[in-house]
Design a protein around this motif. Sequence first.
Motif, PDB file in Angstrom:
ATOM      1  N   SER A 153       0.839  -1.203   0.000  1.00 60.32           N
ATOM      2  CA  SER A 153       0.000   0.000   0.000  1.00 60.32           C
ATOM      3  C   SER A 153       0.870   1.248   0.000  1.00 60.32           C
ATOM      4  O   SER A 153       2.043   1.230   0.396  1.00 60.32           O
ATOM      5  CB  SER A 153      -0.921   0.005   1.228  1.00 60.32           C
ATOM      6  N   VAL A 154       0.244   2.353  -0.460  1.00 57.34           N
ATOM      7  CA  VAL A 154       0.948   3.624  -0.599  1.00 57.34           C
ATOM      8  C   VAL A 154       0.110   4.713   0.059  1.00 57.34           C
ATOM      9  O   VAL A 154      -1.090   4.842  -0.206  1.00 57.34           O
ATOM     10  CB  VAL A 154       1.188   3.974  -2.079  1.00 57.34           C
ATOM     11  N   GLY A 155       0.745   5.508   0.908  1.00 64.82           N
ATOM     12  CA  GLY A 155       0.058   6.635   1.512  1.00 64.82           C
ATOM     13  C   GLY A 155      -0.990   6.210   2.529  1.00 64.82           C
ATOM     14  O   GLY A 155      -1.107   5.035   2.889  1.00 64.82           O
ATOM     15  N   GLU A 156      -1.761   7.187   2.965  1.00 60.23           N
ATOM     16  CA  GLU A 156      -2.816   6.944   3.933  1.00 60.23           C
ATOM     17  C   GLU A 156      -4.097   7.621   3.475  1.00 60.23           C
ATOM     18  O   GLU A 156      -4.064   8.530   2.633  1.00 60.23           O
ATOM     19  CB  GLU A 156      -2.388   7.463   5.320  1.00 60.23           C
ATOM     20  N   VAL A 157      -5.196   7.176   4.040  1.00 54.72           N
ATOM     21  CA  VAL A 157      -6.493   7.701   3.624  1.00 54.72           C
ATOM     22  C   VAL A 157      -7.149   8.444   4.782  1.00 54.72           C
ATOM     23  O   VAL A 157      -6.884   8.174   5.956  1.00 54.72           O
ATOM     24  CB  VAL A 157      -7.432   6.570   3.140  1.00 54.72           C
ATOM     25  N   ASP A 158      -7.982   9.418   4.418  1.00 55.89           N
ATOM     26  CA  ASP A 158      -8.839  10.108   5.380  1.00 55.89           C
ATOM     27  C   ASP A 158     -10.252   9.555   5.219  1.00 55.89           C
ATOM     28  O   ASP A 158     -10.829   9.618   4.127  1.00 55.89           O
ATOM     29  CB  ASP A 158      -8.851  11.617   5.114  1.00 55.89           C
ATOM     30  N   GLU A 159     -10.792   9.017   6.312  1.00 61.06           N
ATOM     31  CA  GLU A 159     -12.121   8.427   6.271  1.00 61.06           C
ATOM     32  C   GLU A 159     -13.090   9.258   7.111  1.00 61.06           C
ATOM     33  O   GLU A 159     -12.720   9.773   8.177  1.00 61.06           O
ATOM     34  CB  GLU A 159     -12.097   6.991   6.809  1.00 61.06           C
ATOM     35  N   VAL A 160     -14.288   9.392   6.619  1.00 61.11           N
ATOM     36  CA  VAL A 160     -15.361  10.052   7.361  1.00 61.11           C
ATOM     37  C   VAL A 160     -16.567   9.131   7.347  1.00 61.11           C
ATOM     38  O   VAL A 160     -16.927   8.558   6.317  1.00 61.11           O
ATOM     39  CB  VAL A 160     -15.720  11.423   6.754  1.00 61.11           C
ATOM     40  N   VAL A 161     -17.179   8.975   8.507  1.00 61.15           N
ATOM     41  CA  VAL A 161     -18.310   8.056   8.657  1.00 61.15           C
ATOM     42  C   VAL A 161     -19.401   8.751   9.456  1.00 61.15           C
ATOM     43  O   VAL A 161     -19.101   9.522  10.390  1.00 61.15           O
ATOM     44  CB  VAL A 161     -17.878   6.750   9.373  1.00 61.15           C
ATOM     45  N   ARG A 162     -20.641   8.501   9.128  1.00 58.29           N
ATOM     46  CA  ARG A 162     -21.755   9.016   9.919  1.00 58.29           C
ATOM     47  C   ARG A 162     -22.890   8.011   9.898  1.00 58.29           C
ATOM     48  O   ARG A 162     -23.010   7.190   8.973  1.00 58.29           O
ATOM     49  CB  ARG A 162     -22.244  10.361   9.406  1.00 58.29           C
ATOM     50  N   ALA A 163     -23.726   8.073  10.935  1.00 56.36           N
ATOM     51  CA  ALA A 163     -24.898   7.214  11.036  1.00 56.36           C
ATOM     52  C   ALA A 163     -26.028   8.008  11.665  1.00 56.36           C
ATOM     53  O   ALA A 163     -25.802   8.984  12.392  1.00 56.36           O
ATOM     54  CB  ALA A 163     -24.597   5.969  11.868  1.00 56.36           C
ATOM     55  N   THR A 164     -27.252   7.598  11.372  1.00 56.12           N
ATOM     56  CA  THR A 164     -28.402   8.299  11.926  1.00 56.12           C
ATOM     57  C   THR A 164     -28.723   7.860  13.345  1.00 56.12           C
ATOM     58  O   THR A 164     -29.607   8.436  13.976  1.00 56.12           O
ATOM     59  CB  THR A 164     -29.631   8.063  11.037  1.00 56.12           C
ATOM     60  N   GLU A 165     -28.020   6.837  13.826  1.00 58.97           N
ATOM     61  CA  GLU A 165     -28.161   6.393  15.215  1.00 58.97           C
ATOM     62  C   GLU A 165     -26.771   6.203  15.800  1.00 58.97           C
ATOM     63  O   GLU A 165     -25.814   5.913  15.077  1.00 58.97           O
ATOM     64  CB  GLU A 165     -28.948   5.077  15.295  1.00 58.97           C
ATOM     65  N   PRO A 166     -26.638   6.353  17.107  1.00 54.78           N
ATOM     66  CA  PRO A 166     -25.321   6.148  17.723  1.00 54.78           C
ATOM     67  C   PRO A 166     -24.936   4.668  17.718  1.00 54.78           C
ATOM     68  O   PRO A 166     -25.779   3.790  17.569  1.00 54.78           O
ATOM     69  CB  PRO A 166     -25.522   6.667  19.161  1.00 54.78           C
ATOM     70  N   GLY A 167     -23.650   4.420  17.874  1.00 55.56           N
ATOM     71  CA  GLY A 167     -23.181   3.039  18.011  1.00 55.56           C
ATOM     72  C   GLY A 167     -22.393   2.512  16.838  1.00 55.56           C
ATOM     73  O   GLY A 167     -21.982   1.346  16.839  1.00 55.56           O
ATOM     74  N   ALA A 168     -22.156   3.335  15.784  1.00 52.09           N
ATOM     75  CA  ALA A 168     -21.370   2.852  14.637  1.00 52.09           C
ATOM     76  C   ALA A 168     -19.939   2.569  15.072  1.00 52.09           C
ATOM     77  O   ALA A 168     -19.334   3.333  15.833  1.00 52.09           O
ATOM     78  CB  ALA A 168     -21.394   3.877  13.517  1.00 52.09           C
ATOM     79  N   LEU A 204     -26.474   4.423   7.324  1.00 50.04           N
ATOM     80  CA  LEU A 204     -25.038   4.484   7.582  1.00 50.04           C
ATOM     81  C   LEU A 204     -24.354   4.930   6.295  1.00 50.04           C
ATOM     82  O   LEU A 204     -24.696   4.466   5.204  1.00 50.04           O
ATOM     83  CB  LEU A 204     -24.531   3.105   8.008  1.00 50.04           C
ATOM     84  N   ALA A 205     -23.419   5.839   6.398  1.00 49.37           N
ATOM     85  CA  ALA A 205     -22.709   6.334   5.222  1.00 49.37           C
ATOM     86  C   ALA A 205     -21.255   6.584   5.574  1.00 49.37           C
ATOM     87  O   ALA A 205     -20.910   6.862   6.734  1.00 49.37           O
ATOM     88  CB  ALA A 205     -23.351   7.614   4.690  1.00 49.37           C
ATOM     89  N   GLY A 206     -20.408   6.505   4.572  1.00 40.56           N
ATOM     90  CA  GLY A 206     -18.996   6.765   4.784  1.00 40.56           C
ATOM     91  C   GLY A 206     -18.291   7.022   3.471  1.00 40.56           C
ATOM     92  O   GLY A 206     -18.787   6.651   2.391  1.00 40.56           O
ATOM     93  N   ALA A 207     -17.153   7.689   3.535  1.00 41.50           N
ATOM     94  CA  ALA A 207     -16.358   7.960   2.341  1.00 41.50           C
ATOM     95  C   ALA A 207     -14.911   8.142   2.764  1.00 41.50           C
ATOM     96  O   ALA A 207     -14.596   8.359   3.939  1.00 41.50           O
ATOM     97  CB  ALA A 207     -16.873   9.201   1.614  1.00 41.50           C
TER      98      ALA A 207
END
Length: 585
Positions: A153-168, A204-207
Amino acid sequence: MTDRTGRDDGAGPTEPPATGPDPVEQGAAEPGAAEPTAEPTAAEPTGLEPEEESSLETPLPEPTGEQNPRARRFRRVTRKGAIVVTARGLTGAIAVAVAVVAIGAATVVTDRAYTVDPPVSLVEPLATAQQRVCPGPLLQFGDESGGATVVSSVGEVDEVVRATEPGAESAPLDDTDDSRDVAPTLVTLPPSSASGPSSDDVALAGAQSADVSAGDLVGLTAAECSEAAGDSWLVGGATDVGRNTLVTLSNPSAVAAVVSLRIYGDEGEIIAPGTEGITVAPSTQRVFSLAGFAPDLVSPVVHVSSQGGLVVANLQQSTVRTLAPGGVDIVGTTATPSRSAVIPGFRVVDGEDVVAAQTETGFVDLESIVRIFAPGSTDTTATVTITPETDLSSSGSGDGDDGDGVGSDATADAASFEVEVTAGEVTDIPVAGLEDGRYTVRVDSEEPVVAAARVSVVADEVASDFMWLTAPSPLRETAIATVAPGPAARIHLANASGEQRDVVVTIRRDDDDEVTERQTAVTLDASGSVSLAVRAGDEVDLEGVEGVTAAVTYSGEAQAASYRISSPGAGSSDIAVYRGRPVAR
């Protein structure tokens, strides 16, 4: 002779039976005698008196004297005419009535009703966790030790995650082919008492995104964290000289997946060993070089199918032009074959510079294209329509000019053309002559197709990058998204439903510990499209978007990237359980 229904059975005259009762009253007149004109004398009430003439009266055949000298002339028999005063007459009437009923029974269907009313119970399936897999870092074959078959692998990624309920929860997969042991991230939202399996309110969503500059891998990538599937289409990439494409398969489930890859190019399907029966263990990522299956392929399309566990499939493409890095991208899945594919977010930035750079050796694939593939057995005609988007940022929504070089007041003309698509062969369609702007690409065809588009950016005459824009699956009524870091981020919405949609976009932003929320309402025409400037970390809620496709794009100096927005997979509905057996009534 004729039967009682008047049909001729083809047989000759038939002698009447020598014995047995006469079919008419014995007191009837001999042949040739005058027909009686008086009604029979009324008898004692018998209970058989009809209220009116039957609608089922049946004429009887009239044998002639040639057939039988003793034959008597038959009268039309009705219930009224069947009433007689003697016991013999009553017997004859009953005989005729029985015959009429028998004939009627042979021609009338009963109206007996059958009603099924078994006991039934509705059983709600147990709620399951929602899962999405982020692709992880860029990969390459070869490492610092010189091992050409080693994945690193090369480099690092920035991840963002959100959910409509807590606990992800986020955690890496257990295993990967990456020698650095940097596995894709599995994001899980456990079920809660408030979320049933068919709930549309829980999402649940993320990118992720990565700005990479390491050797031959230079450029910006972005990708959605996606749900696993048993059937996926990957449209993009290349394996000709200077172009490298990897296929990544991630299995987030607890069951092994057995995967098959079918690879297509401009000359049809490529049959290669090793593409069938690929085992991806639970919680594992596998990495394959597409060139190992299909070298020198300019326009690949890959169909991924799995049995057992479901997988998340992606392509990772990198380009080197002579000695100059030419960009990187992660390609997500495109919508399954359909007669209509809608691709939002087609950006043309510094188009004249891109055209000028194509004259250099090895730069020809900077040209914008639309890639189409018809997986069936019938050739088709596809109509490609490219229409400019409406910029909502210029009306006070979003962040105004996002710095992508287009400007919020940019206008452009639409373009449309037809192309013949050969079934089973990939077609790349050049797109030239567009002014700088933001567009939506629509592909309508007579047969189901899959499609994607590629656009490029350049800087300093040498530096360049590209992005593949897939055709996202149409959204459900509501959806959520989150924006990964990147330059000039923009969200695009394109109506693929064929009907007007009243859409509400809510952007929630955390600025210096102060959360702000902004809503934008827009009416999308049946084929309308809009875009809105956003920022990294924004949380986006979409309402009224059933049948709409959505994507996020980025554009900077020699940087371009995109990812689709998808709704969570449909949950299970309540199951009706029937007990007992149907009862006829």
